[in-house]
Write a protein that holds these residues in place. Structure first.
Motif, PDB file in Angstrom:
ATOM      1  N   ALA A 137       0.814  -1.221   0.000  1.00  0.00           N
ATOM      2  CA  ALA A 137       0.000   0.000   0.000  1.00  0.00           C
ATOM      3  C   ALA A 137       0.849   1.273   0.000  1.00  0.00           C
ATOM      4  CB  ALA A 137      -0.941  -0.001   1.203  1.00  0.00           C
ATOM      5  N   ILE A 138       1.981   1.264   0.703  1.00  0.00           N
ATOM      6  CA  ILE A 138       2.747   2.510   0.811  1.00  0.00           C
ATOM      7  C   ILE A 138       3.791   2.684  -0.287  1.00  0.00           C
ATOM      8  CG2 ILE A 138       2.406   2.799   3.279  1.00  0.00           C
ATOM      9  CD1 ILE A 138       5.283   1.782   3.676  1.00  0.00           C
ATOM     10  N   GLU A 139       4.258   1.598  -0.854  1.00  0.00           N
ATOM     11  CA  GLU A 139       5.311   1.735  -1.858  1.00  0.00           C
ATOM     12  C   GLU A 139       4.892   2.573  -3.070  1.00  0.00           C
ATOM     13  OE1 GLU A 139       7.617  -1.434  -4.346  1.00  0.00           O
ATOM     14  OE2 GLU A 139       8.534  -1.261  -2.364  1.00  0.00           O
ATOM     15  N   PRO A 140       3.682   2.411  -3.604  1.00  0.00           N
ATOM     16  CA  PRO A 140       3.308   3.219  -4.771  1.00  0.00           C
ATOM     17  C   PRO A 140       3.254   4.729  -4.507  1.00  0.00           C
ATOM     18  CG  PRO A 140       1.814   1.360  -4.535  1.00  0.00           C
ATOM     19  CD  PRO A 140       2.658   1.405  -3.305  1.00  0.00           C
ATOM     20  N   VAL A 141       3.025   5.140  -3.275  1.00  0.00           N
ATOM     21  CA  VAL A 141       2.914   6.575  -2.986  1.00  0.00           C
ATOM     22  C   VAL A 141       4.194   7.174  -2.418  1.00  0.00           C
ATOM     23  CG1 VAL A 141       0.429   6.438  -2.611  1.00  0.00           C
ATOM     24  CG2 VAL A 141       1.965   6.263  -0.655  1.00  0.00           C
ATOM     25  N   SER A 142       5.183   6.359  -2.116  1.00  0.00           N
ATOM     26  CA  SER A 142       6.396   6.861  -1.484  1.00  0.00           C
ATOM     27  C   SER A 142       7.614   6.612  -2.366  1.00  0.00           C
ATOM     28  CB  SER A 142       6.610   6.172  -0.128  1.00  0.00           C
ATOM     29  OG  SER A 142       7.873   6.509   0.393  1.00  0.00           O
ATOM     30  N   SER A 143       8.243   7.691  -2.783  1.00  0.00           N
ATOM     31  CA  SER A 143       9.447   7.550  -3.611  1.00  0.00           C
ATOM     32  C   SER A 143      10.581   6.894  -2.815  1.00  0.00           C
ATOM     33  CB  SER A 143       9.887   8.907  -4.154  1.00  0.00           C
ATOM     34  OG  SER A 143      10.115   9.816  -3.099  1.00  0.00           O
ATOM     35  N   LYS A 144      10.606   7.143  -1.523  1.00  0.00           N
ATOM     36  CA  LYS A 144      11.627   6.539  -0.659  1.00  0.00           C
ATOM     37  C   LYS A 144      11.510   5.016  -0.676  1.00  0.00           C
ATOM     38  CE  LYS A 144      12.401   5.972   4.292  1.00  0.00           C
ATOM     39  NZ  LYS A 144      11.988   6.415   5.611  1.00  0.00           N
ATOM     40  N   PHE A 145      10.304   4.494  -0.510  1.00  0.00           N
ATOM     41  CA  PHE A 145      10.110   3.052  -0.486  1.00  0.00           C
ATOM     42  C   PHE A 145      10.231   2.450  -1.887  1.00  0.00           C
ATOM     43  CE2 PHE A 145       8.108   4.180   3.579  1.00  0.00           C
ATOM     44  CZ  PHE A 145       8.816   3.322   4.410  1.00  0.00           C
TER      45      PHE A 145
END
Length: 105
Positions: free
Chosen positions: A70-78
């Protein structure tokens, strides 16, 4: 467990989630960082002691996978760290091993 974190993430819209993940002192960011710190210990304990393997542990590990999905698509860091790929490469073999050989010691 990390089920509550997953619920929080799923309830957020993409823009709010991005802000929460990128803001260093947001509650979601702190919970994610705490999960990252504790996850290796959980994986190590479960991989060394089959007695710790339970439906609750499996549920927690599956929640971890869903959190990072869930968080990887919205976070460039991840995205840059390929976090989901790294997490999958650790958790999936562990789950398979536990299902195939539940007498791990």
């Amino acid at each position: 467990c990390w089920t509550e974190l997953l619920r929080k993430i799923e309830d957020e819209d993409e823009a709010t989630l991005l802000t929460s993940v990128e803001r260093k002192y947001s509650s979601i960011h702190i919970e994610i960082e705490s999960m990252i710190v504790t996850l290796p210990h959980v994986v190590m304990m479960v991989s060394k002691d089959a007695a710790l393997y339970s439906a609750d542990v499996v549920q927690c590990l599956l929640c971890v996978l869903q959190v990072f999905d869930a968080i990887e698509p919205v976070s460039s860091k991840f995205q840059a760290a390929k976090t989901s790929q790294q997490i999958y490469s650790v958790i999936i073999p562990l789950l398979v091993k536990l299902v195939i050989d539940p007498d791990i010691t």
